[in-house]
Design an enzyme around this catalytic site. Structure first.
Site, PDB file in Angstrom:
ATOM      1  N   HIS A   1      -9.879   1.731   0.114  1.00  0.00           N
ATOM      2  CA  HIS A   1      -8.366   1.752   0.209  1.00  0.00           C
ATOM      3  C   HIS A   1      -7.890   1.068  -1.194  1.00  0.00           C
ATOM      4  O   HIS A   1      -8.371  -0.151  -1.760  1.00  0.00           O
ATOM      5  CB  HIS A   1      -8.032   0.751   1.230  1.00  0.00           C
ATOM      6  CG  HIS A   1      -6.393   0.626   1.404  1.00  0.00           C
ATOM      7  ND1 HIS A   1      -5.476   1.380   0.653  1.00  0.00           N
ATOM      8  CD2 HIS A   1      -5.763  -0.091   2.415  1.00  0.00           C
ATOM      9  CE1 HIS A   1      -4.235   1.188   0.992  1.00  0.00           C
ATOM     10  NE2 HIS A   1      -4.362   0.278   2.055  1.00  0.00           N
TER      11      HIS A   1
ATOM     12  N   HIS B   1      -3.070   7.957   6.617  1.00  0.00           N
ATOM     13  CA  HIS B   1      -3.338   6.537   5.935  1.00  0.00           C
ATOM     14  C   HIS B   1      -4.728   6.214   6.190  1.00  0.00           C
ATOM     15  O   HIS B   1      -5.590   5.630   5.301  1.00  0.00           O
ATOM     16  CB  HIS B   1      -2.253   5.788   6.216  1.00  0.00           C
ATOM     17  CG  HIS B   1      -2.305   4.407   5.322  1.00  0.00           C
ATOM     18  ND1 HIS B   1      -2.111   4.245   4.067  1.00  0.00           N
ATOM     19  CD2 HIS B   1      -2.520   3.046   5.788  1.00  0.00           C
ATOM     20  CE1 HIS B   1      -2.259   3.155   3.651  1.00  0.00           C
ATOM     21  NE2 HIS B   1      -2.230   2.242   4.383  1.00  0.00           N
TER      22      HIS B   1
ATOM     23  N   CYS C   1       0.779  -1.417  -0.083  1.00  0.00           N
ATOM     24  CA  CYS C   1      -0.093   0.019   0.028  1.00  0.00           C
ATOM     25  C   CYS C   1       0.962   1.095  -0.139  1.00  0.00           C
ATOM     26  O   CYS C   1       0.417   2.241  -0.017  1.00  0.00           O
ATOM     27  CB  CYS C   1      -1.081  -0.034   1.228  1.00  0.00           C
ATOM     28  SG  CYS C   1      -1.775  -1.460   1.076  1.00  0.00           S
TER      29      CYS C   1
END
Length: 399
Positions: A328, A293, A160
């Site tokens: 996400h 995040h 990620c």
């Protein structure tokens, strides 16, 4: 003092918009892209919610003038975003200087390779999709579409944090004189493999994700592609380019704690932010907004929250997670949120942390919950990946 690397173009496609302008409109009107799955035939379609791009592969292929079923979804999305970035940067001849492409991905061509996996030993008809599984294949297809046939082209796959690391590497290469211009970012699509993998980790939510909320239930997977054009001072001056913002600082670290979890105290995140501040030559007190995040998983939000308290000595600036809008987006998350950070700078806005109601019991941190207008000169953006790979980027209005 670091002058920063100029950003001259941006391109983006996500569940909340087919370009940068549409994404901004959604962010400023609380329009989330989270919904039930419609384009993947999975047994989990009624169990989870995702950030799905409405355009089908057929629609994307027609838009790009490609033959039907020729590319997997990851490069299709990537080409759309990269071409928008190049257009905004006013690049008519991509070979007029040392130009490179650095793209991040985790899924690669998985959506197509999983579709034809069971035909592997029976037929060679779809060998292109079986062979397109690896991450580098999507990058090469994006490069070919941009005309970067004899240029520096590479792929970063650090989960990620992939596209955040692509931005960092691109900035470093320009600073070192290795490149004059570099297209940086990432692309990832939804696939059964990704859904099943995250399902086994038991971190997917069956409803809208709510970052930093005490009652958060997990993340919503999303798909997106986002690319930025970075250019040297020489190119900017030579062509009198409009600079959108600057990559001022960057840092990468690993807390070496767990394959899929962050350390409880955010050790890797703290190291990444410290490195970013050092590179930028600024202090934590200079940050006006943090694009966190913020995945809405129990582990991530606790770890990141504690890291912010540590790095800002308890005085955490306004912050929010935009993943409640997009889900996400895995490898693309860092570049998606880099563009959101630049838009925050340009428009002097802080995005709302959708769905937040109850502060976490472990600390007293409350994200912004409504769109806020404020003079913003410096934005910090965090991206944390599996394997403990933590990256931080700092963007500024001025060099």
């Amino acid at each position: 003092m670091n002058r920063g690397i100029a950003i001259t173009g941006m391109g983006l496609i996500s569940s909340i918009g087919n370009n940068v302008e549409e994404n901004l409109a959604s962010l400023t009107s609380n329009k989330t892209g989270i919904s039930r799955i419609t384009q993947i035939n999975t047994v989990h379609k009624n169990d989870i919610m995702v950030g799905e791009i409405s355009q089908t592969n057929d629609m994307l292929e027609k838009k790009l003038g490609l033959a039907p079923n020729s590319y997997s979804r990851t490069p299709l999305l990537g080409i759309v975003a990269a071409k928008e970035a190049i257009a905004q940067a006013g690049i008519s001849n991509i070979k007029d200087c040392k130009t490179g492409l650095i793209s991040g991905t985790t899924v690669g061509g998985m959506d197509k390779s999983e579709q034809y996996f069971y035909d592997y030993f029976e037929s060679d008809d779809h060998w292109n999709h079986i062979n397109g599984l690896h991450a580098g294949d999507s990058t090469q297809k994006i490069a070919d579409a941009l005309g970067l046939t004899e240029s520096f082209v590479t792929t970063i796959s650090t989960a990620c944090s992939s596209s955040a690391n692509a931005i960092m590497l691109g900035a470093r290469m320009i600073k070192a004189g290795e490149l004059d211009r570099v297209i940086v970012g990432g692309s990832d699509c939804l696939s059964k493999f990704t859904i099943n993998g995250f399902k086994t980790l038991m971190i997917l939510s069956d409803t809208y994700n709510t970052p930093f909320d005490e009652n958060r239930k997990g993340l919503n997977l999303g798909e997106a592609a986002a690319f930025l054009v970075l250019e040297s001072d020489e190119i900017v001056l030579r062509e009198n380019k409009k600079v959108l913002a600057y990559v001022k600082g960057y840092g990468n670290a690993n807390d070496a704690f767990h394959q899929t979890a962050s350390s409880e105290n955010g050790d890797g995140a703290v190291l990444a932010m410290e490195k970013a501040f050092q590179t930028a030559g600024i202090e934590p007190s200079d940050i006006d907004y943090i694009n966190a995040h913020g995945t809405a998983t129990p582990n991530n939000d606790l770890s990141e929250g504690r890291s912010l308290i540590r790095i800002f000595n308890g005085n955490v600036p306004e912050f929010s997670s935009t993943k409640a809008f997009t889900g996400h987006t895995l490898a693309a998350a860092g570049s998606v949120e880099a563009i959101y950070s630049v838009l925050a700078l340009q428009n002097n806005i802080i995005y709302p942390n959708l769905g937040f109601k109850t502060p976490m019991s472990e600390f007293d941190l409350v994200p912004e919950t409504i769109l806020k207008h404020k003079e913003i000169n410096t934005v910090l953006s965090n991206s944390f990946g599996f394997g403990g790979n933590c990256s931080t980027l700092i963007f500024t209005k001025e060099a």
